[in-house]
Design an enzyme around this catalytic site. Structure first.
Site, PDB file in Angstrom:
ATOM      1  N   LYS A   1       1.181  -1.108   0.565  1.00 52.86           N
ATOM      2  CA  LYS A   1       0.358   0.228  -0.142  1.00 52.86           C
ATOM      3  C   LYS A   1       0.936   1.741   0.141  1.00 52.86           C
ATOM      4  O   LYS A   1       2.095   1.330   0.254  1.00 52.86           O
ATOM      5  CB  LYS A   1      -0.470  -0.016   1.087  1.00 52.86           C
ATOM      6  CG  LYS A   1      -0.163   0.095   1.779  1.00 52.86           C
ATOM      7  CD  LYS A   1      -0.879  -0.292   3.724  1.00 52.86           C
ATOM      8  CE  LYS A   1      -1.847  -1.767   3.624  1.00 52.86           C
ATOM      9  NZ  LYS A   1      -3.647  -1.173   3.032  1.00 52.86           N
ATOM     10  N   ARG A   2       0.033   2.092  -0.051  1.00 53.44           N
ATOM     11  CA  ARG A   2       1.033   3.978   0.087  1.00 53.44           C
ATOM     12  C   ARG A   2       2.266   3.824   1.373  1.00 53.44           C
ATOM     13  O   ARG A   2       1.018   2.768   2.240  1.00 53.44           O
ATOM     14  CB  ARG A   2       0.002   4.628  -0.605  1.00 53.44           C
ATOM     15  CG  ARG A   2      -0.422   5.126  -1.822  1.00 53.44           C
ATOM     16  CD  ARG A   2       1.023   5.317  -2.413  1.00 53.44           C
ATOM     17  NE  ARG A   2       1.940   6.038  -2.179  1.00 53.44           N
ATOM     18  CZ  ARG A   2       1.806   7.534  -3.013  1.00 53.44           C
ATOM     19  NH1 ARG A   2       1.194   7.484  -4.140  1.00 53.44           N
ATOM     20  NH2 ARG A   2       2.632   8.808  -2.163  1.00 53.44           N
TER      21      ARG A   2
ATOM     22  N   LYS B   1      -0.177   3.581   8.740  1.00 54.22           N
ATOM     23  CA  LYS B   1      -0.251   3.031   8.001  1.00 54.22           C
ATOM     24  C   LYS B   1       0.647   2.057   8.619  1.00 54.22           C
ATOM     25  O   LYS B   1       0.124   0.489   8.632  1.00 54.22           O
ATOM     26  CB  LYS B   1      -0.386   3.145   5.989  1.00 54.22           C
ATOM     27  CG  LYS B   1      -1.593   3.739   5.746  1.00 54.22           C
ATOM     28  CD  LYS B   1      -1.079   3.929   4.220  1.00 54.22           C
ATOM     29  CE  LYS B   1      -1.850   4.797   3.831  1.00 54.22           C
ATOM     30  NZ  LYS B   1      -3.540   3.366   2.920  1.00 54.22           N
TER      31      LYS B   1
ATOM     32  N   THR C   1      -9.234  -1.001   0.941  1.00 55.88           N
ATOM     33  CA  THR C   1      -9.651  -1.635  -0.521  1.00 55.88           C
ATOM     34  C   THR C   1      -8.634  -3.098  -0.973  1.00 55.88           C
ATOM     35  O   THR C   1      -8.564  -3.838  -0.761  1.00 55.88           O
ATOM     36  CB  THR C   1      -9.900  -0.976  -1.715  1.00 55.88           C
ATOM     37  OG1 THR C   1      -8.679  -0.126  -1.410  1.00 55.88           O
ATOM     38  CG2 THR C   1     -10.603  -0.151  -0.926  1.00 55.88           C
TER      39      THR C   1
ATOM     40  N   LYS D   1      -8.904  -6.743  -1.462  1.00 54.07           N
ATOM     41  CA  LYS D   1      -8.203  -7.876  -2.688  1.00 54.07           C
ATOM     42  C   LYS D   1      -7.802  -8.918  -2.146  1.00 54.07           C
ATOM     43  O   LYS D   1      -7.728  -9.844  -2.146  1.00 54.07           O
ATOM     44  CB  LYS D   1      -7.129  -6.849  -3.380  1.00 54.07           C
ATOM     45  CG  LYS D   1      -8.075  -5.970  -4.206  1.00 54.07           C
ATOM     46  CD  LYS D   1      -6.727  -4.785  -4.624  1.00 54.07           C
ATOM     47  CE  LYS D   1      -7.786  -3.194  -5.059  1.00 54.07           C
ATOM     48  NZ  LYS D   1      -7.069  -2.296  -5.319  1.00 54.07           N
TER      49      LYS D   1
HETATM   50  C1  F58 Z   1      -7.830   6.410   0.899  1.00 53.36           C
HETATM   51  N1  F58 Z   1      -8.141   7.898   0.324  1.00 53.36           N
HETATM   52  C2  F58 Z   1      -7.607   6.027   1.894  1.00 53.36           C
HETATM   53  N2  F58 Z   1      -6.631   9.677  -0.817  1.00 53.36           N
HETATM   54  O1  F58 Z   1      -6.925   6.260   2.258  1.00 53.36           O
HETATM   55  C3  F58 Z   1      -8.553   4.092   2.022  1.00 53.36           C
HETATM   56  O2  F58 Z   1      -8.568   4.004   3.676  1.00 53.36           O
HETATM   57  C4  F58 Z   1      -9.406   3.811   0.688  1.00 53.36           C
HETATM   58  O3  F58 Z   1     -10.037   3.311   0.966  1.00 53.36           O
HETATM   59  C5  F58 Z   1      -9.334   4.479   0.043  1.00 53.36           C
HETATM   60  O4  F58 Z   1      -9.210   6.441  -0.433  1.00 53.36           O
HETATM   61  C6  F58 Z   1     -10.523   4.580  -1.111  1.00 53.36           C
HETATM   62  O5  F58 Z   1     -11.962   5.121  -0.136  1.00 53.36           O
HETATM   63  C7  F58 Z   1      -6.764   8.250  -0.839  1.00 53.36           C
HETATM   64  O6  F58 Z   1      -6.650   7.508  -1.387  1.00 53.36           O
HETATM   65  C8  F58 Z   1      -5.762   9.563  -1.612  1.00 53.36           C
HETATM   66  O7  F58 Z   1      -4.767   9.077  -2.333  1.00 53.36           O
HETATM   67  C9  F58 Z   1      -5.461  12.167  -2.017  1.00 53.36           C
HETATM   68  C10 F58 Z   1      -4.535  12.009  -3.251  1.00 53.36           C
HETATM   69  C11 F58 Z   1      -5.055  13.543  -3.208  1.00 53.36           C
HETATM   70  C12 F58 Z   1      -3.921  14.132  -2.766  1.00 53.36           C
HETATM   71  C13 F58 Z   1      -5.262  13.774  -1.343  1.00 53.36           C
HETATM   72  C14 F58 Z   1      -5.331  11.991  -1.269  1.00 53.36           C
END
Ligand code: F58
Length: 822
Positions: free
Chosen positions: A546-547, A552, A654, A658
């Site tokens: 994950k990122r 995390k 998510t 998976k």
């Molecule tokens: C993610 N947010 C949540 N944001 O962290 C994760 O828990 C969730 O499952 C997912 O969204 C889908 O709902 C997320 O990925 C970003 O990457 C943004 C990108 C642009 C800047 C701010 C954060």
């Protein structure tokens, strides 16, 4: 399952040959795999185009309501395999290619992932489009055609290095440029007011223009002929339309417009859960939103005379706050171009726009300085001010004298525009992405808004598409499942529950675990190729991909590896099942601590993987460049799914779904969708540990806790932390990991020590890890656990999520599409 065959092997072979000649002037014998990929892609696209045209015809005929899913990110991943699969033509294509001397998997590997997203949020948007098409709902994805998507990650000397992602280098065969639908988007300048027919009218003048050019990508439904459109906008200069500016000597402006256009769609901001208040980012937002909203209105007006009917035929879903300028932009068009009054325009806007929140992390909440916002978008800013003025009047009317409340809720406050508040004020629906997340929004983050608009709030637990993450990513398991229960699960994931009966069948358990083993071999081969390291496919594949973000807690994972290693060093005969700890994570380029954590993981890997005295009981692997395409291999091969965020911080997650779908039990906290996963599979089929969200929030509201007590009281934890600063993993520079050590122990004025409760949860985590070790030894019950994870994953299909959005928010009707003909 799909209808009639659309691809015939012999015709396809002929098409591939002909495409090679047309595109490259080559015969098949001289063609490179990249050329063959392009040739195959064009042939497949040819089939898709017919259905695409047909789908558009159906939209016209039925006048069905349309969804516009507005998102800065669509992390779609590769298209070729997915498309062939959706057309149910894998066999034909495979055979055609093998008769030409190539194999489909390696041709698929030639495709560059369009990585137009960061992580969860962007991938969710892509899963949603897949489900919308498969379920037959009319929808457009609206986004940006970044020339450089998410960077490619190289690991050099243990450090992350970012390489530009040139996904368009060889051309992207699936896109179609639609110049005829270009729009003008205006930035800067000033607003003038003129009285016309007794009414004030507003004009933006002295602005710079950019031309927004749409590129359309097909979103192919599975086996139903439906092809929706992902429309991504690219910026071009208006200059050719403004030769007059040159003539008039307005050279400066023409050059500025050229520059503006060049930068807008150049690169995706690589932040995950952190917003960057950069001017260019706001330009990107307004750029794609203005073009998308203009287009939606233009389309609506082609078929309807009365703009008041817009909400009946159109809905805009704002994927987080990044597209929230959609609200004032729609207002602008209705007020200034359609000449509506404020109330009418507001009524329409607030019946068209819905908002999804994806995070409670305060650093991710977008706020724009007024100075920047009003300079870049002068007319839009006027409208925001007016929305704010009226909103404050409403609050005053409902809560007279409560100035505090106004300060807390105002859209424009303290020199900033608060985008989430604008979204909440204007949207008719506000949703979180997992039950607990929606509850936290209601009780905490958006409490005041919930009090004012309780009816707007709803939960939509995320989902993933089984067509990519099982059918495509795990062909062995897919075939096995289909053999057992038929193939309905591909479009109806809860069907998987029919697998439950097989957990009592020893033969079936064996088959299931053999498939896992073969997938582990596949991943081991990938690791050998990319990392040059042999991993034992009989060890537990324990995976966190994950990122990289502090919340995390990849750090907790690697600290635990360090702790285990210490135990092994003290006792080389320690009875443990060999483990392969697999990490994959990109860090935002400017996020130093995250990048240092990557270095730490690699430093620990260096030491441990080289130490033969531990008999290969631990291996640590960092998979470079974690992305959608290698993710498919990784999920299929995982034994354990690490979902260890600090409770309350991960909105949903998510990847947890998976892994579950591919039969890996969750080792995790009660956070995000983990809670719902446990709800489906049962606590006995997961490894849960750590503080609850309530406990975390309680500590946060009371100034945190004192990690020093743990450090002083627990010698094993202390030893691990000391290894961060005594050069154990960095003999060349013992100070290298000092910042990580400090983050856990030292209170700075700005940060609490151990903000994410790593030391607080450590013992509980280590204990859960021991339970994994013990459980894995019992082959039979482990196999049951894995199978039950797959069998209970039905809820987590994005098909279910989309049906809920449709039912509660979008109110779309399904359409039927016949196979398109030439
Ligand atoms: C993610 N947010 C949540 N944001 O962290 C994760 O828990 C969730 O499952 C997912 O969204 C889908 O709902 C997320 O990925 C970003 O990457 C943004 C990108 C642009 C800047 C701010 C954060």
């Amino acid at each position: 399952m799909a209808g009639k065959k659309t691809i015939d092997k012999e015709t396809l072979k002929e098409q591939i040959r002909s495409n090679l000649r047309l595109l490259y002037r080559k015969d098949i014998s001289e063609a490179t795999p990249q050329m063959v990929y392009q040739a195959v892609a064009y042939s497949v696209k040819d089939t898709v185009i017919n259905n695409w045209i047909e789908t558009q015809k159906v939209f016209e005929e039925t006048q069905a309501k349309k969804l516009y899913y507005l998102s800065m990110e669509f992390l779609v991943g590769r298209a070729l395999g997915n498309t062939i699969q959706a057309l149910a033509e894998e066999k034909e294509v495979q055979e055609a290619l093998s008769e030409l001397g190539f194999d489909l998997v390696s041709i698929e590997d030639e495709e560059r992932d369009p990585a137009l997203g960061n992580g969860g949020l962007g991938r969710l948007a892509a899963c949603f489009l897949d489900s919308l098409s498969t379920l037959g709902y009319p929808a457009y994805g609206c986004g940006i055609r970044y020339h450089y998507g998410m960077f490619r990650q190289k690991i050099e000397n243990g450090y992350q290095v970012e390489i530009p992602d040139e996904w368009l280098k060889y051309g992207y065969p699936f896109e179609i440029k639609r110049e005829e639908y270009a729009c003008e988007v205006k930035f800067g300048g000033y607003v003038t007011t003129r009285i016309e027919e007794g009414q004030p009218r507003f004009y933006q003048e002295g602005y710079q223009s950019v031309l927004a050019i749409p590129y359309d990508l097909p979103v192919v439904g599975y086996g139903n002929n439906m092809v929706n459109t992902l429309r991504i906008w690219d910026a071009e200069a208006m200059t050719s339309f403004r030769l007059d500016s040159f003539d008039k000597g307005d050279y400066q402006r023409a050059v500025e417009e050229q520059n503006l256009a060049r930068t807008i769609s150049e690169v995706l901001y690589p932040n995950d859960n952190h917003y960057s208040g950069k001017e260019l980012r706001l330009k990107q937002q307004y750029f794609f939103i203005s073009a998308s909203i203009q287009t939606a209105i233009r389309k609506f007006k082609q078929n309807h005379d009365d703009i008041h009917e817009l909400p009946k035929y159109t809905v805009f879903q704002m994927n987080d706050t990044h597209p929230t300028v959609a609200v004032p932009e729609l207002m602008r068009i209705l007020l200034d171009e359609e000449s509506l009054g404020w109330e009418e325009a507001w009524d329409i806007t607030t019946h068209c726009c819905a908002y999804t929140n994806h995070t409670i992390m305060t650093e991710a909440l977008e706020k724009w300085p007024i100075e920047l916002f009003s300079r870049l978008l002068p007319r839009i800013y006027q409208i925001v001010e007016e929305i704010n003025r009226r909103f404050i009047l409403d609050i005053q009317a409902k809560f007279p004298g409560d100035q505090e409340k106004i300060n807390r809720m105002a859209i424009v406050y303290d020199g900033q525009v608060r985008m989430a508040y604008m979204a909440c004020c204007a949207a008719f629906s506000i949703n979180g992405v997992a039950k607990i997340h929606t509850e936290i929004l209601k009780k905490q983050t958006l409490k005041d808004f919930y009090e004012l608009f309780p009816e707007k709030f709803n939960n939509k637990t995320n989902g993933i598409t089984q067509r990519r993450f099982l059918l495509h990513g795990n062909p062995l398991l897919s075939e096995w499942i289909t053999k057992k229960i038929g193939d309905e699960w591909v479009v109806d994931l809860p069907e998987l529950k029919r697998l439950k009966v097989f957990v009592d069948d020893a033969q079936c358990r064996q088959e299931f675990m053999n498939i896992k083993y073969r997938n582990k071999l596949r991943l081991a081969k990938y690791i050998k190729q990319h990392n040059g390291i042999d991993v034992d496919p009989r060890s537990i594949f324990d995976v966190q991909v994950k990122r990289l973000h502090e919340y995390k807690r990849q750090l907790m994972n690697i600290l635990h590896v360090m702790y285990l290693y210490n135990q092994l060093k003290d006792n080389p005969n320690l009875d443990m099942v060999p483990r392969t700890f697999i990490f994959g994570a990109k860090a935002a380029a400017g996020y130093h601590r995250a990048k240092l954590t990557i270095k730490l993981i690699n430093a620990v890997a260096e030491v441990i993987n080289r130490d033969h005295s531990i008999n290969g009981k631990i291996r640590v692997i960092f998979i470079e460049d974690y992305c959608v395409s290698n993710a498919e291999l990784i999920f299929a091969a995982a034994d354990v799914s690490e979902q260890i965020s600090t409770a309350s911080k991960e909105a949903s997650g998510t990847s947890n779904m998976k892994f579950m779908l591919n039969g890996a039990p969750t080792l995790g906290t009660m956070d995000g969708a983990n809670i719902e996963i446990v709800g489906e599979v049962g606590e006995e089929n997961a490894f849960i540990f750590g503080m609850s969200a309530e406990e975390v929030i309680h500590y946060e509201n009371h100034g945190g806790y004192n990690p020093m007590e743990i450090f002083n009281g627990d010698q094993e934890i202390r030893r691990v932390l000391m290894q961060l600063i005594n050069g154990f993993y960095s003999p060349d520079d013992p100070e290298r990991f000092r910042d990580i050590y400090n983050s856990l122990l030292n209170t700075k004025s700005s940060d609490r020590a151990d903000t994410y409760f790593i030391l607080k949860d450590f013992r509980s985590y280590a204990e859960a890890q021991r339970r994994v070790d013990a459980a894995y030894r019992d082959e039979e019950s482990w196999a049951r656990m894995c199978m039950l994870n797959t069998a209970n994953a039905g809820k987590f299909s994005s098909d279910r999520t989309i049906e809920e959005y449709v039912r509660d928010i979008w109110k779309l009707e399904k359409v039927q599409v016949k196979p398109g003909k030439r």
